[in-house]
Motif scaffolding. Structure first.
Motif, PDB file in Angstrom:
ATOM      1  N   GLU A 106      -0.092 -12.510   2.891  1.00 33.71           N
ATOM      2  CA  GLU A 106      -0.957 -11.410   3.284  1.00 33.71           C
ATOM      3  C   GLU A 106      -0.319 -10.584   4.400  1.00 33.71           C
ATOM      4  OE1 GLU A 106      -5.130 -12.498   4.080  1.00 33.71           O
ATOM      5  OE2 GLU A 106      -4.986 -11.052   5.733  1.00 33.71           O
ATOM      6  N   GLU A 156       2.618  -8.614   2.834  1.00 34.38           N
ATOM      7  CA  GLU A 156       2.294  -7.542   1.893  1.00 34.38           C
ATOM      8  C   GLU A 156       1.384  -6.486   2.504  1.00 34.38           C
ATOM      9  OE1 GLU A 156       3.995  -7.328  -0.558  1.00 34.38           O
ATOM     10  OE2 GLU A 156       4.662  -9.336  -1.110  1.00 34.38           O
ATOM     11  N   SER A 157       0.484  -6.909   3.385  1.00 35.46           N
ATOM     12  CA  SER A 157      -0.448  -5.935   3.947  1.00 35.46           C
ATOM     13  C   SER A 157      -0.458  -5.969   5.464  1.00 35.46           C
ATOM     14  CB  SER A 157      -1.873  -6.216   3.448  1.00 35.46           C
ATOM     15  OG  SER A 157      -1.868  -6.401   2.060  1.00 35.46           O
ATOM     16  N   ARG A 183      -0.986  -4.829   9.169  1.00 33.45           N
ATOM     17  CA  ARG A 183      -1.972  -3.881   9.680  1.00 33.45           C
ATOM     18  C   ARG A 183      -1.430  -3.054  10.839  1.00 33.45           C
ATOM     19  NH1 ARG A 183      -6.338  -7.829   9.240  1.00 33.45           N
ATOM     20  NH2 ARG A 183      -6.190  -8.088  11.483  1.00 33.45           N
ATOM     21  N   ALA A 236       4.613  -5.049  10.565  1.00 29.59           N
ATOM     22  CA  ALA A 236       5.428  -4.553   9.453  1.00 29.59           C
ATOM     23  C   ALA A 236       6.913  -4.697   9.757  1.00 29.59           C
ATOM     24  CB  ALA A 236       5.075  -3.091   9.184  1.00 29.59           C
ATOM     25  N   SER A 262      10.670  -2.977   7.166  1.00 29.22           N
ATOM     26  CA  SER A 262       9.824  -1.982   6.519  1.00 29.22           C
ATOM     27  C   SER A 262      10.420  -0.600   6.703  1.00 29.22           C
ATOM     28  CB  SER A 262       8.417  -1.976   7.138  1.00 29.22           C
ATOM     29  OG  SER A 262       7.719  -3.134   6.800  1.00 29.22           O
ATOM     30  N   MET A 284      -1.562   6.655  -2.488  1.00 28.20           N
ATOM     31  CA  MET A 284      -1.722   5.284  -2.025  1.00 28.20           C
ATOM     32  C   MET A 284      -3.117   4.840  -2.392  1.00 28.20           C
ATOM     33  SD  MET A 284       0.802   3.998  -0.217  1.00 28.20           S
ATOM     34  CE  MET A 284       2.343   4.669   0.304  1.00 28.20           C
ATOM     35  N   ASN A 319      -7.303   0.713  -1.013  1.00 29.90           N
ATOM     36  CA  ASN A 319      -7.298  -0.666  -0.518  1.00 29.90           C
ATOM     37  C   ASN A 319      -5.967  -1.063   0.112  1.00 29.90           C
ATOM     38  OD1 ASN A 319      -5.677  -0.966  -2.718  1.00 29.90           O
ATOM     39  ND2 ASN A 319      -7.074  -2.315  -3.870  1.00 29.90           N
ATOM     40  N   ARG A 320      -4.982  -0.146   0.107  1.00 31.49           N
ATOM     41  CA  ARG A 320      -3.713  -0.427   0.780  1.00 31.49           C
ATOM     42  C   ARG A 320      -3.667   0.222   2.164  1.00 31.49           C
ATOM     43  NH1 ARG A 320      -1.434  -4.265   0.143  1.00 31.49           N
ATOM     44  NH2 ARG A 320       0.678  -3.493   0.482  1.00 31.49           N
ATOM     45  N   VAL A 321      -4.826   0.764   2.569  1.00 30.48           N
ATOM     46  CA  VAL A 321      -4.877   1.405   3.878  1.00 30.48           C
ATOM     47  C   VAL A 321      -5.425   0.417   4.898  1.00 30.48           C
ATOM     48  CG1 VAL A 321      -5.902   3.293   5.207  1.00 30.48           C
ATOM     49  CG2 VAL A 321      -5.247   3.647   2.809  1.00 30.48           C
ATOM     50  N   ALA A 322      -4.727   0.272   6.036  1.00 33.29           N
ATOM     51  CA  ALA A 322      -5.169  -0.674   7.065  1.00 33.29           C
ATOM     52  C   ALA A 322      -6.525  -0.273   7.618  1.00 33.29           C
ATOM     53  CB  ALA A 322      -4.144  -0.733   8.192  1.00 33.29           C
ATOM     54  N   PHE A 330       1.919   0.781   1.892  1.00 33.23           N
ATOM     55  CA  PHE A 330       0.759   0.542   2.756  1.00 33.23           C
ATOM     56  C   PHE A 330       0.676   1.662   3.779  1.00 33.23           C
ATOM     57  CE2 PHE A 330       4.361  -2.049   4.128  1.00 33.23           C
ATOM     58  CZ  PHE A 330       4.523  -1.674   5.443  1.00 33.23           C
TER      59      PHE A 330
END
Lengths: 275, 388, 305
Positions: free
Chosen positions: B227, B230-231, B233, B238, B244, B270, B273-276, B369
């Protein structure tokens, strides 16, 4: 349970840790008082208006400080002690440093015997060192005096010099010297530019130690000095009939000079580390 | 306060609003977290981020300025280290040099007055596969062996929480890999709660169930390794976890489940749901777009080439290419001026894109993201890389 | 600092970080020659001479101080069975033993406080430990005579607390002698212990706490054993000179507090009975060596220098 107790250590914890921290410090302060009390006494009695017998407080005077050589033999014995200690320092530092280098830097047969020969004088009480040398001097009819004391002092100082220099030398990385040689310094240059500067503090400490051991020695001196008088011997001999206050002046002055020198160098070290 | 036996406390570990200040400097700032019993938890962060201070507070070697530490129901905030069911594997191992291995491992058991010390020590040595060195002194062991003894010395006490302070820091790379697997095996076998402090992201990701990334005394993000990877925040997470590509963009609108973004190189889509969390998506607000280098597809740019159907592409020029065996790493300068790294798997036997050649980079919308535009693009980048 | 470290290293096994590596077959011997020659001529030879002297008997009909070599081993028996000699010998070991224990009791916590609580003032505090050395040892002992005198502060306090009779005192006495010995050799105890403690890795103490050792257990099991080399060095550096000392007994004691050093000095320098003084010196040295070897064996310190 309130949040207050959660954000501050409970009283019990604070009291215990305060006590744990300070009991030891308090003990140390008492130990220092014990160590320094006689020094303070010596200093205070250097101002005693006592004449020849400086045992009971008679009143304050600066006369002793104005005229430190006022009492017979005081200054003569101090000069004797300083000259003697300087000579002993030079001789024992040279001899001891050479041995230390041999022990740390070389592999050779007889290392065990050498170590034992260095260790034994430190493990022998001074009376024995003093009496055995006197037995030798008496047997071969050497007249007692400055030179017999000099010989005796160098003998017992060598071991302390060896040990002090050795400690410094052993903590020195031999690769530094190898690196110097890798960078085109020959053996002599590597020694002069790398080893010597790095060992110098150890040698200086050893010299200081030798000086103070020689300057303050009484027992060995007493056996081998004949008519030659050093400062400790003078004080001991006069102790029975009263030590002149000038002796306290000299001792206090030596104390403050030495303390100032050491403290200045220590503080400079501290500054250097912080910078 | 209930007088339960704290030395036998068990359950999840709770840190509640934990703060530690040294004079003006706040090493740990209002930190709260829960570590489930039996999990392998990693505190990851650069040196000076407060992770070791946190560990030392849990161990009882440092008293918090504020906040609480609990194990289950037992408050251990100000408990003495020797009264806590917590053991530490120290960074330099701190094996007692004057005791042999057996005495070292049995030390804690003996202090607690436990009967069959010898048997338990033998079991612990078996667990770390070092039965044969029981009678040796620590200095006679290799680094890896000392590390395992330090682990055994802590584990043998079956603490509620086992703390590992950069336990593999002193080992070489190969041994470190081996020990990572070993540590994981042992943790699974004994089922204790492990809290592992490290600055090595790979180490944290291989072993931990949950990783908390710490920076400047606070936890930036916490979760399972996948998590976090991949995501992320924050820009710090990152950049600190893997690598990244981050570049600034502006929100130009929302199109169904997608956000439309714009930068000097064009428009990107984008998924929302890929937005922090907490990123402002109103039109015109600035954001950071992030794509991991391995998620980007690189190919030669043919004249008149159609854009991909999802629309996420950038054209650019290869500035550097380094062949790494499994993959090739490219540095691409886009027409808009951004520098983008790409890891391309070496699927072809003949296909290096030469330096100075024109290329097109594409990536699927769900592979990117979006972060808040006020984040520092270089946060968490290792300093040597910032210069280059 | 380096003096402290050096004294600490005196009796401590050195980690052989750097093995002697230089070549040159004769160089080490050239380096050793002058120093070892000095020690041989002025330490070893005198000891042999002293042993020779201890076997001599007076020249029949000769002057005081005239002796001839007769290999009279009975000198040893005669001296050892004479209570004017064996009692001071015994007393020396009792006094110096007590003084060593007292110095350990004072010096260890002092060294511990400097090493672990001294912070950035550690070096300055160490200077204060050796500071008394800058004032002549005899003068400091004389100062104790004034401090402990009937009209001095110590007796005043003791009288106030009714710990001594209203007319009683503490000088001259066995107490004063032992106190003086403790005082004079306290820095020799403190410095090597400090040097050892300073090297104890703080994390080991933390680790013992982490492994359920209470502070005192942690001290007993970790700090104390790791500081033992310093304790061994310190006790030897205190015990050996204290056992041979005669200044403290002469300045702070009564005739009934005489130690063996006083006897040796008196027989040698005042009576000129060289053989007896030599016998006493030899017995003192031999006893100390036996005690020291036994002690070192027990404490497990092998390399001495």
């Amino acid at each position: 349970m309130s949040t207050d107790t959660a954000t501050k250590p409970p009283v019990g914890v604070r009291v215990r840790s305060w006590f744990g921290d300070n009991a030891l410090k308090f003990y140390a302060v008492i130990a220092f008082a014990y160590l320094l009390l006689p020094v303070a006494y010596t200093f205070v009695f250097s101002f005693n208006d006592a004449g020849r017998t400086n045992i009971v407080w008679q009143g304050f005077t600066l006369d002793n400080w104005k005229n430190p050589c006022g009492a017979p033999q005081v200054c003569e014995s101090v000069v004797n002690s300083i000259v003697l200690a300087l000579g002993v320092t030079i001789m024992s530092t040279i001899l001891g440093t050479l041995i230390a280098f041999a022990l740390v830097r070389y592999q050779f047969r007889g290392r065990g015997t050498t170590n034992l020969t260095i260790f034994l004088p430190m493990a022998t009480p001074e009376v024995v060192l003093g009496s055995s040398l006197l037995a030798l001097f008496l047997n071969i009819f050497v007249p007692l005096g400055f030179w017999t004391v000099f010989i005796a002092h160098v003998m017992f100082c060598i071991s302390f010099v060896v040990v002090t220099v050795k400690a410094r030398l052993a903590s020195l990385d031999p690769r530094l010297e190898q690196a110097a040689m890798d960078l085109y310094a020959n053996e002599r240059e590597a020694f002069r530019r790398i080893t010597l500067p790095l060992v110098a503090p150890g040698i200086a400490a050893a010299a200081l130690l030798a000086f103070s051991l020689s300057f303050d020695d009484f027992i060995i001196t007493n056996f081998n000095s004949g008519q030659f008088t050093t400062f400790p011997k003078f004080v001991y001999v006069s102790a029975t009939r009263g030590i002149p206050a000038q002796a306290n002046v000299i001792a206090s002055a030596m104390f403050f000079i030495a303390l100032a020198l050491v403290l200045v160098s220590q503080i400079r070290n501290m500054r250097r580390k912080e910078a | 306060m209930s007088k339960t036996d704290i030395t036998k406390a068990e359950g999840d570990l709770y840190l509640e609003n934990l703060t530690k200040s040294f004079g003006d400097f706040t090493a740990v700032d209002d930190l709260s977290l829960q570590v489930p019993q039996g999990s392998f938890f990693a505190l990851l962060g650069p040196s000076g981020c407060g992770k070791t201070t946190t560990l030392r507070m849990v161990a009882g070697l440092e008293a918090p300025t504020a906040g609480r530490i609990r194990i289950g129901d037992a408050d251990i905030t100000y408990e003495k280290p020797y009264r806590r069911p917590v053991n530490t594997v120290f960074q330099n191992y701190a094996l007692f040099p004057h005791m042999d291995i057996q005495e070292n491992v049995g030390f804690g058991l003996k202090r607690r007055g436990i009967k069959d010390v010898d048997a338990q020590v033998a079991d612990a040595l078996k667990l770390i596969q070092l039965e044969q060195v029981a009678k040796r002194k620590p200095t006679q062991l290799s680094g890896g062996q000392q590390q395992r003894v330090a682990l055994a010395r802590a584990i043998v006490n079956r603490p509620a929480v086992l703390l590992l302070d950069e336990p593999l820091g002193a080992l070489d790379l190969k041994l470190r890999r081996q020990m990572q697997l070993e540590l994981k095996r042992i943790q699974t076998e004994v089922g204790l709660t492990f809290i592992h402090v490290t600055h090595d992201q790979e180490e944290a990701m291989t072993m931990a169930d949950t990783v908390a990334v710490m920076n400047n005394g606070i936890i930036e993000q916490m979760g399972p390794p996948t998590e976090l990877y991949e995501s992320p925040r924050t820009a710090f997470v990152a950049n600190f976890l893997g690598q990244s590509n981050l570049f600034p963009a502006k929100v130009s609108g929302v199109d169904g489940d997608n956000v439309v973004l714009e930068d000097s190189d064009g428009r990107f889509l984008m998924p929302k749901n890929r937005v922090a969390d907490g990123v402002n998506l109103s039109s015109g607000s600035s954001v950071l777009v992030g794509v991991r280098p391995e998620k980007i597809n690189i190919g030669p740019l043919d004249p008149g080439q159609e854009p991909p159907s999802h629309g996420n592409y950038v054209d650019g020029v290869v500035e550097a290419a380094s062949f790494l065996g499994v993959s090739t790493q490219y540095e691409v300068r886009t027409a808009g001026g951004d520098a983008i790294s790409v890891f391309a798997q070496n699927l072809d036997v003949h296909g290096l894109m030469p330096v100075a050649s024109q290329v097109r980079l594409t990536w699927l919308p769900l592979h990117g993201f979006v972060l808040d535009g006020h984040e520092d693009i270089n946060a968490g980048v290792e300093s040597e890389l910032v210069v280059g | 600092m380096s003096i402290a470290a050096a004294i600490g290293d005196t009796l401590e096994e050195q980690p052989h970080k750097n093995k002697p590596q230089k070549q040159g077959r004769f160089t080490p011997y050239w380096l050793l020659l002058p120093g070892l020659l000095w020690l041989t001529i002025f330490f070893i030879v005198p000891l042999v001479t002293l042993f020779g002297t201890s076997l001599m008997t007076p020249v029949p009909g000769g002057d005081v101080g005239e002796f001839e070599q007769t290999f009279h081993f009975a000198n040893y028996v005669d001296t050892l069975t004479d209570s004017t000699y064996y009692i001071p010998l015994f007393r020396s070991f009792i006094y110096s033993g007590i003084a060593t224990l007292l110095a350990l009791a004072i010096g260890y916590p002092l060294a511990y406080a400097i090493a672990f609580k001294g912070g950035r003032y550690r070096n300055i505090l160490l200077v204060l430990v050796i500071a008394p050395f800058f004032v002549s040892f005899i003068l400091r002992t004389v100062a104790w005579r004034q401090i402990l005198a009937d009209e001095g502060p110590v007796v005043a306090i003791l009288r106030y607390l009714s710990l001594v009779e209203p007319t009683g005192g503490v000088y001259p006495s066995a107490f004063a002698v032992i106190m003086g010995l403790t005082y004079n050799f306290l820095p020799f105890m403190t410095l090597p212990i400090y040097a050892s403690l300073e090297r104890v890795d703080h994390r080991l103490i933390e680790a013992s706490g982490d492994l359920y050792a209470k502070p005192f257990t942690g001290f007993r099991k970790v700090t104390w054993p790791l500081s033992l080399p310093g304790v061994v060095a310190g006790t030897l550096l205190t015990f050996i000179p204290a056992a041979g000392d005669y200044v403290n007994a002469a300045l702070l004691g009564r005739p009934s507090n005489t130690m063996i050093g006083n006897r040796i000095e008196y027989t040698f320098l005042s009576v000129n009975d060289y053989p007896t003084a030599a016998v006493l010196s030899f017995i003192l040295m031999a006893t100390i060596l036996v005690l020291v070897l036994f002690y070192i064996r027990r404490m497990g310190t092998e390399e001495l220098v």
